[in-house]
Design an enzyme around this catalytic site. Structure first.
Site, PDB file in Angstrom:
ATOM      1  N   SER A 251      36.844  62.373  22.986  1.00 33.01           N
ATOM      2  CA  SER A 251      36.684  63.237  24.128  1.00 33.01           C
ATOM      3  C   SER A 251      35.883  64.446  24.092  1.00 33.01           C
ATOM      4  CB  SER A 251      37.945  63.642  25.118  1.00 33.01           C
ATOM      5  OG  SER A 251      37.890  63.880  26.360  1.00 33.01           O
ATOM      6  N   ASP A 345      35.520  53.721  31.150  1.00 40.67           N
ATOM      7  CA  ASP A 345      35.981  55.419  30.962  1.00 40.67           C
ATOM      8  C   ASP A 345      35.667  56.139  32.331  1.00 40.67           C
ATOM      9  OD1 ASP A 345      36.315  57.817  30.030  1.00 40.67           O
ATOM     10  OD2 ASP A 345      35.093  57.754  28.253  1.00 40.67           O
ATOM     11  N   HIS A 379      39.349  56.002  28.671  1.00 38.73           N
ATOM     12  CA  HIS A 379      39.062  56.880  28.025  1.00 38.73           C
ATOM     13  C   HIS A 379      39.697  57.216  26.526  1.00 38.73           C
ATOM     14  CE1 HIS A 379      36.847  60.922  27.425  1.00 38.73           C
ATOM     15  NE2 HIS A 379      38.085  61.613  27.303  1.00 38.73           N
TER      16      HIS A 379
END
Length: 440
Positions: A251, A345, A379
């Protein structure tokens, strides 16, 4: 009177039969204790032929959140349910999934990620066999210990200068490849991933960068000098090979890792899991110069019918003229890159960002990268068998957002990626010496 005694006799035999049946049923797990990233064989024995039962798994994390999973199984003619062969007929997953009870664990309080702050403490998973005919009747129960640290791995809390985090050192003389582990925007160290990598023969520094102990509670900017201090600290460790270190990220920390590779000496290999190719959210400072941030377009936030935020389209194109100053010059890096991109994602378009990074490197005549894409994954692609995390409070948005993905696909992606990560770091951290990097 005789009839009454006969009735009592029949009831007594029935109760005794039930008790004996319950005692005969048992959950067998192999190995008896396991490591979190390793599979477990689960077999239930002593059931009646073709008996249908519910298998329920529960675990409580460090935030006292209970995670639970379930599966409906029918026993064989021999009265067994072996999760390696027996399909789940319903519950939190279906089909033949030997580790389904583990990766489909779901928080009873929604929008939480399983948390373990101290990797020296194992997680205890309770598995119950519950009667399908008599609701609530527990036929058998077993507790399984899921460990993070193998015997001999050292866990050292780091308070060296301004650094904060946890260092994991494998047993043995070494030297071992060194890895800096950066986690999400929450800023704290991810001990599970770091400790499990140490189990595989890496010295790992799980590095916090804010909102942890005495580090700042809020971010106004990021100082790359802090992460440079982390690299130097790791390279000074007696058991670390001195040729350079790797960085694993996910991330927001993905762009920090790319910046480290681009501007700092000593970074040889970077894994960026669903990261961005531009500096995001906060200015990045290094030696008096600042890399501006790529900022989200808040007008593109969508609120779903369930009240969650969909922020998929909020991050603009880094290659737009007005945003190019935020793009990280990874062409200066002497590192190898593994870009991991989930196709579902919902945090941002990881596939697009990975493609842009690859295009930039190729435009400068470099092929020092790999791109791995995972269809239907979300994600958070974490260590193997980590429970799925499809939504949660976003540290920047301050509300619950969608992170995307499908449970089974995400679980399989985590297993596949774990092997790739180890192979990648072993390949690129065992030879050569870092050259001087370009500076801002």
């Amino acid at each position: 009177m005789l009839g009454y005694r006969f009735l009592l006799f029949k009831i007594g035999r029935f109760v005794k039969s039930e008790i004996m049946s319950v005692r005969a049923i048992a959950v067998h797990m192999s190995p008896v204790h396991s490591y979190f990233d390793e599979p477990v064989q689960v077999i239930v024995r002593g059931l009646l032929p073709k008996q249908t039962v519910n298998l329920i798994a529960r675990v409580k994390d460090d935030k006292d959140i209970i995670f639970q999973s379930s599966a409906v199984h029918q026993a064989t003619e021999n009265g067994e349910v072996d999760l390696n062969f027996s399909p789940s007929l319903g519950g939190t997953y279906t089909g033949v999934e030997p580790m389904g009870l583990f990766w489909s664990l779901t928080p009873l309080a929604p929008h939480h990620k399983l948390t373990r702050w101290d990797a020296s403490m194992p997680l205890l998973v309770d598995i119950e066999v519950v009667s399908n005919e008599r609701a609530g009747l527990v036929l058998a129960k077993e507790t399984h210990q899921r460990r993070f640290m193998k015997e001999g791995v050292q866990r050292v809390v780091v308070t060296d200068g301004g650094l904060r985090g946890t260092l994991f050192i494998p047993p043995g003389p070494g030297p071992f490849p060194g890895i800096v582990d950066l986690y999400t925007l929450g800023g704290g160290p991810s001990e599970p991933r770091a400790s499990l990598l140490a189990d595989k023969g890496f010295v790992v520094l799980a590095l916090a960068f804010y909102r942890y102990k005495d580090l700042p509670k809020r971010l106004g900017k990021l100082d790359l000098e802090y992460f440079e201090e982390g690299v130097r600290f790791l390279l000074k460790q007696p058991k670390v090979k001195g040729s350079g270190v790797g960085v694993i990220s996910i991330s927001k920390s993905g762009d920090i890792a790319l910046s480290m590779a681009s501007y700092l000496p000593g970074v040889k290999a970077v894994v960026s899991i669903n990261g961005c190719c531009a500096n995001t959210l906060f200015p990045l400072k290094y030696k008096g110069t600042v890399l501006p941030p790529l900022l989200p377009d808040l007008e593109k936030i969508i609120r779903t019918e369930q009240g969650l935020l969909d922020i998929t389209k909020t991050m603009p194109n880094p290659m737009a003229k007005e945003n190019q100053a935020s793009v990280i010059p990874i062409e200066h890096a002497d590192s190898h890159f593994l870009f991991v991109a989930s196709e579902d994602d919902k945090n941002w378009d990881s596939v697009f960002f990975a493609e842009l990074a690859g295009q930039r490197l190729r435009a400068h005549g470099k092929e020092n990268f790999e791109v791995v894409r995972y269809p239907k994954a979300g994600h958070f692609v974490d260590v193997p068998y980590m429970p799925f995390y499809p939504s949660g409070v976003h540290a920047a948005a301050g509300e619950v957002v969608m992170f995307g993905g499908e449970t089974r696909a995400n679980a399989h992606a985590q297993v596949d990626l774990w092997g790739r990560v180890q192979e990648f770091f072993r390949k690129h951290l065992d030879s050569g010496h870092p050259q001087c990097k370009a500076r801002l």
